[in-house]
Write a protein that holds these residues in place. Structure first.
Motif, PDB file in Angstrom:
ATOM      1  N   ALA A   1       0.883   4.055  -2.824  1.00 52.76           N
ATOM      2  CA  ALA A   1       0.577   5.432  -2.424  1.00 52.76           C
ATOM      3  C   ALA A   1       1.615   6.407  -2.977  1.00 52.76           C
ATOM      4  N   ARG A   2       2.897   6.021  -2.973  1.00 50.07           N
ATOM      5  CA  ARG A   2       3.949   6.889  -3.519  1.00 50.07           C
ATOM      6  C   ARG A   2       3.786   7.057  -5.032  1.00 50.07           C
TER       7      ARG A   2
ATOM      8  N   ARG B   1       0.826  -1.209   0.000  1.00 52.87           N
ATOM      9  CA  ARG B   1       0.000   0.000   0.000  1.00 52.87           C
ATOM     10  C   ARG B   1       0.861   1.261   0.000  1.00 52.87           C
ATOM     11  N   ASN B   2       1.970   1.223   0.751  1.00 55.74           N
ATOM     12  CA  ASN B   2       2.856   2.386   0.783  1.00 55.74           C
ATOM     13  C   ASN B   2       3.491   2.647  -0.576  1.00 55.74           C
TER      14      ASN B   2
ATOM     15  N   ALA C   1      -3.612   9.231  -1.968  1.00 54.54           N
ATOM     16  CA  ALA C   1      -2.916   7.982  -1.640  1.00 54.54           C
ATOM     17  C   ALA C   1      -3.786   6.762  -1.856  1.00 54.54           C
TER      18      ALA C   1
END
Length: 220
Positions: free
Chosen positions: A12-13, A8-9, A22
Motif C-alpha cells: 500500500a505504501r 499489504r501495508n 492502496a
C-alpha cells in the motif's frame, strides 16, 4: 507467523508513492489476469501422459529417493521403512496437516511443530509437484512451515499422485486458482541441497537437507 497484513501495508505504501490507491482496482486485477491469459508461453519439452512416472524418473536424477504406496494410511509404515533402512532416528517433526496419519502405530515418534536444533528428520506434504523436473512445490503457512523441509538433515515428503502437474507454469496456475495469491514463501525443492562452489565439486547438504525422500501416494 502471519505476515499477510504487513505485506499489504508495504504494498500500500509503494502504491501510494506511485499516486495510486492502496488496493488494486477491479480493472487492474482484470488487466493482470488478461495479461497472464494471453501472454505467450516459451518453448517447453513434450510431456508424457503418465506424469507420475516422469516425476519419479526426474526426481531420481536429482538424487531424490522415491517410494510408492496406494493410500495415505500406508505413508507412516513407508517412512519407518526408509528410516530403518538408513539407520536414521525414528523421531521426526512434521507439518500439523499430517496429524491424522497413524505415525505411532508405525513405530514413529512424531511432533507437529517447527524444527529445532537436533531435529534430524522433517516430514512434510506438498502443495503439488512438477513432472518436468521432479520438483516439490511447498507453500508456507501456519500449519505448513517452510523450515520443516529445509532445516532437518533428512526431508521426507508426501506427494499425492493427483497433485503432480506438468511443469512450473501449471504449478503457479494451480496456486492462483486455489489460493488466489502467493503465500509468504514458495519453495521449489529439487533433490537434496547441493553446492559446487569449492573447486566445482558437488557437495550435498550444504544449505539444507542431505537427503530428500519422496513417498508418492497413488490413491490420493
Amino acid at each position: 507467523m502471519d505476515t499477510s497484513i504487513a505485506r499489504r501495508n508495504i504494498l500500500a505504501r509503494i502504491r501510494a508513492a506511485q499516486g495510486r490507491d492502496a488496493e488494486p482496482s477491479a480493472s487492474e486485477r482484470e488487466a493482470a489476469a488478461e495479461y497472464l491469459t494471453r501472454h505467450p508461453a516459451g518453448p517447453r519439452p513434450e510431456m508424457p501422459a503418465d506424469l507420475v512416472t516422469r516425476f519419479v524418473e526426474e526426481a531420481q536424477k536429482m538424487a531424490t529417493t522415491v517410494d510408492t504406496v496406494q493410500a495415505m494410511s500406508e505413508v507412516p509404515a513407508a517412512a519407518h521403512r526408509y528410516l530403518t533402512q538408513h539407520a536414521l532416528p525414528l523421531q521426526a517433526i512434521a507439518w500439523q496437516t499430517l496429524q491424522e496419519l497413524p505415525w505411532a502405530e508405525a513405530g514413529l515418534s512424531v511432533e507437529f511443530r517447527k524444527p529445532q536444533d537436533g531435529d534430524v528428520v522433517g516430514l512434510t506434504g506438498c502443495f503439488c509437484a512438477t513432472a518436468e523436473t521432479g520438483t516439490l512445490v511447498l507453500l508456507s503457512g501456519p500449519q505448513t512451515y517452510a523450515s520443516a523441509g529445509l532445516l532437518p538433515e533428512t526431508h521426507i515428503a508426501i506427494v499425492p499422485a493427483s497433485r503432480i502437474v506438468s511443469g512450473h507454469e501449471e504449478a503457479f496456475g494451480l496456486i492462483r486458482k486455489e489460493r488466489g495469491e502467493l503465500p509468504r514463501a514458495v519453495n521449489f525443492v529439487s533433490g537434496p541441497s547441493r553446492t559446487g562452489d569449492i573447486e566445482q565439486t558437488i557437495v550435498l547438504g550444504a544449505h539444507g537437507p542431505y537427503r530428500v525422500h519422496v513417498i508418492v501416494v497413488h490413491g490420493a
